[in-house]
Design a protein around this motif. Structure first.
Motif, PDB file in Angstrom:
ATOM      1  N   LYS A  42       0.827  -1.206   0.000  1.00  0.00           N
ATOM      2  CA  LYS A  42       0.000   0.000   0.000  1.00  0.00           C
ATOM      3  C   LYS A  42       0.862   1.257   0.000  1.00  0.00           C
ATOM      4  O   LYS A  42       0.636   2.188  -0.772  1.00  0.00           O
ATOM      5  N   THR A  43       1.862   1.280   0.857  1.00  0.00           N
ATOM      6  CA  THR A  43       2.727   2.447   0.984  1.00  0.00           C
ATOM      7  C   THR A  43       3.554   2.683  -0.275  1.00  0.00           C
ATOM      8  O   THR A  43       3.622   3.813  -0.778  1.00  0.00           O
ATOM      9  N   GLN A  44       4.172   1.643  -0.773  1.00  0.00           N
ATOM     10  CA  GLN A  44       5.064   1.807  -1.921  1.00  0.00           C
ATOM     11  C   GLN A  44       4.308   2.108  -3.210  1.00  0.00           C
ATOM     12  O   GLN A  44       4.800   2.865  -4.048  1.00  0.00           O
ATOM     13  N   THR A  45       3.124   1.543  -3.402  1.00  0.00           N
ATOM     14  CA  THR A  45       2.349   1.897  -4.600  1.00  0.00           C
ATOM     15  C   THR A  45       1.855   3.338  -4.487  1.00  0.00           C
ATOM     16  O   THR A  45       1.850   4.068  -5.475  1.00  0.00           O
ATOM     17  N   ALA A  46       1.477   3.765  -3.282  1.00  0.00           N
ATOM     18  CA  ALA A  46       1.029   5.155  -3.088  1.00  0.00           C
ATOM     19  C   ALA A  46       2.143   6.135  -3.405  1.00  0.00           C
ATOM     20  O   ALA A  46       1.904   7.202  -3.980  1.00  0.00           O
ATOM     21  N   LYS A  47       3.381   5.785  -3.065  1.00  0.00           N
ATOM     22  CA  LYS A  47       4.514   6.658  -3.376  1.00  0.00           C
ATOM     23  C   LYS A  47       4.699   6.821  -4.885  1.00  0.00           C
ATOM     24  O   LYS A  47       5.273   7.804  -5.338  1.00  0.00           O
ATOM     25  N   LEU A  96      -1.243  -1.275 -10.302  1.00  0.00           N
ATOM     26  CA  LEU A  96       0.156  -1.569 -10.584  1.00  0.00           C
ATOM     27  C   LEU A  96       0.303  -2.240 -11.949  1.00  0.00           C
ATOM     28  O   LEU A  96      -0.433  -3.164 -12.279  1.00  0.00           O
ATOM     29  N   ALA A  97       1.255  -1.762 -12.743  1.00  0.00           N
ATOM     30  CA  ALA A  97       1.508  -2.319 -14.076  1.00  0.00           C
ATOM     31  C   ALA A  97       2.956  -2.789 -14.177  1.00  0.00           C
ATOM     32  O   ALA A  97       3.798  -2.418 -13.357  1.00  0.00           O
ATOM     33  N   LYS A  98       3.240  -3.587 -15.168  1.00  0.00           N
ATOM     34  CA  LYS A  98       4.586  -4.135 -15.392  1.00  0.00           C
ATOM     35  C   LYS A  98       5.632  -3.017 -15.410  1.00  0.00           C
ATOM     36  O   LYS A  98       6.713  -3.158 -14.848  1.00  0.00           O
ATOM     37  N   LYS A  99       5.318  -1.908 -16.042  1.00  0.00           N
ATOM     38  CA  LYS A  99       6.269  -0.799 -16.165  1.00  0.00           C
ATOM     39  C   LYS A  99       6.624  -0.169 -14.817  1.00  0.00           C
ATOM     40  O   LYS A  99       7.648   0.482 -14.677  1.00  0.00           O
ATOM     41  N   ASP A 100       5.770  -0.379 -13.815  1.00  0.00           N
ATOM     42  CA  ASP A 100       5.994   0.187 -12.490  1.00  0.00           C
ATOM     43  C   ASP A 100       6.884  -0.682 -11.602  1.00  0.00           C
ATOM     44  O   ASP A 100       7.340  -0.228 -10.551  1.00  0.00           O
ATOM     45  N   LEU A 101       7.129  -1.913 -12.007  1.00  0.00           N
ATOM     46  CA  LEU A 101       7.846  -2.854 -11.148  1.00  0.00           C
ATOM     47  C   LEU A 101       9.264  -2.422 -10.774  1.00  0.00           C
ATOM     48  O   LEU A 101       9.649  -2.579  -9.613  1.00  0.00           O
ATOM     49  N   PRO A 102      10.072  -1.866 -11.684  1.00  0.00           N
ATOM     50  CA  PRO A 102      11.414  -1.443 -11.264  1.00  0.00           C
ATOM     51  C   PRO A 102      11.402  -0.388 -10.152  1.00  0.00           C
ATOM     52  O   PRO A 102      12.158  -0.492  -9.184  1.00  0.00           O
ATOM     53  N   ASN A 103      10.539   0.610 -10.276  1.00  0.00           N
ATOM     54  CA  ASN A 103      10.459   1.650  -9.239  1.00  0.00           C
ATOM     55  C   ASN A 103       9.898   1.099  -7.934  1.00  0.00           C
ATOM     56  O   ASN A 103      10.378   1.441  -6.852  1.00  0.00           O
ATOM     57  N   LEU A 104       8.910   0.229  -8.040  1.00  0.00           N
ATOM     58  CA  LEU A 104       8.353  -0.396  -6.849  1.00  0.00           C
ATOM     59  C   LEU A 104       9.402  -1.270  -6.163  1.00  0.00           C
ATOM     60  O   LEU A 104       9.558  -1.226  -4.943  1.00  0.00           O
ATOM     61  N   ALA A 105      10.129  -2.035  -6.951  1.00  0.00           N
ATOM     62  CA  ALA A 105      11.166  -2.919  -6.411  1.00  0.00           C
ATOM     63  C   ALA A 105      12.217  -2.131  -5.643  1.00  0.00           C
ATOM     64  O   ALA A 105      12.665  -2.552  -4.576  1.00  0.00           O
ATOM     65  N   GLU A 106      12.587  -0.985  -6.156  1.00  0.00           N
ATOM     66  CA  GLU A 106      13.591  -0.154  -5.482  1.00  0.00           C
ATOM     67  C   GLU A 106      13.063   0.372  -4.151  1.00  0.00           C
ATOM     68  O   GLU A 106      13.768   0.363  -3.141  1.00  0.00           O
ATOM     69  N   GLN A 114      17.859  -9.360  -3.260  1.00  0.00           N
ATOM     70  CA  GLN A 114      17.300 -10.551  -3.906  1.00  0.00           C
ATOM     71  C   GLN A 114      15.803 -10.390  -4.148  1.00  0.00           C
ATOM     72  O   GLN A 114      15.300 -10.736  -5.216  1.00  0.00           O
ATOM     73  N   VAL A 115      15.100  -9.868  -3.160  1.00  0.00           N
ATOM     74  CA  VAL A 115      13.666  -9.637  -3.299  1.00  0.00           C
ATOM     75  C   VAL A 115      13.412  -8.617  -4.405  1.00  0.00           C
ATOM     76  O   VAL A 115      12.536  -8.808  -5.255  1.00  0.00           O
ATOM     77  N   SER A 116      14.193  -7.562  -4.431  1.00  0.00           N
ATOM     78  CA  SER A 116      14.045  -6.529  -5.447  1.00  0.00           C
ATOM     79  C   SER A 116      14.219  -7.107  -6.854  1.00  0.00           C
ATOM     80  O   SER A 116      13.421  -6.814  -7.757  1.00  0.00           O
ATOM     81  N   LYS A 117      15.224  -7.937  -7.035  1.00  0.00           N
ATOM     82  CA  LYS A 117      15.448  -8.542  -8.349  1.00  0.00           C
ATOM     83  C   LYS A 117      14.297  -9.449  -8.752  1.00  0.00           C
ATOM     84  O   LYS A 117      13.891  -9.476  -9.914  1.00  0.00           O
ATOM     85  N   LYS A 118      13.748 -10.181  -7.786  1.00  0.00           N
ATOM     86  CA  LYS A 118      12.593 -11.053  -8.082  1.00  0.00           C
ATOM     87  C   LYS A 118      11.394 -10.227  -8.504  1.00  0.00           C
ATOM     88  O   LYS A 118      10.660 -10.605  -9.411  1.00  0.00           O
ATOM     89  N   ILE A 119      11.168  -9.099  -7.827  1.00  0.00           N
ATOM     90  CA  ILE A 119      10.041  -8.233  -8.176  1.00  0.00           C
ATOM     91  C   ILE A 119      10.213  -7.671  -9.584  1.00  0.00           C
ATOM     92  O   ILE A 119       9.270  -7.641 -10.358  1.00  0.00           O
TER      93      ILE A 119
END
Length: 79
Positions: free
Chosen positions: A30-35, A43-53, A70-75
């Motif tokens: 919730k917090t990270q998508t709101a940011k 949430l869309a595929k294009k948003d995954l790198p920023n969300l992962a960070e 590791q979690v970030s890379k998986k995301i």
């Protein structure tokens, strides 16, 4: 446990639960998508790198630098 309609959000949630539990996983999403100016369901595929960070930075406190990377890379590679 919660079920998200968005497949990306659901996969990230499933990835986070064993690491930080249900409540924290929902809060992180919730917090990270709101940011990013989104909701969990938008949430869309294009948003995954920023969300992962964002998630990587937040998880460092809980699971350390290596684990959060590791979690970030998986995301980033979720399809």
């Amino acid at each position: 446990m919660i079920t998200y309609n968005n497949p990306y959000t659901q996969k990230i949630y499933a990835l986070l639960i064993p690491l930080i539990g249900d409540f924290m996983a929902r809060s992180v999403l919730k917090t990270q998508t709101a940011k990013l100016g989104l909701t969990e369901e938008k949430l869309a595929k294009k948003d995954l790198p920023n969300l992962a960070e964002g998630i990587r930075k937040g998880l460092m406190v809980f699971i350390g630098s290596d684990g959060s990377k590791q979690v970030s890379k998986k995301i980033e590679t979720i399809t």
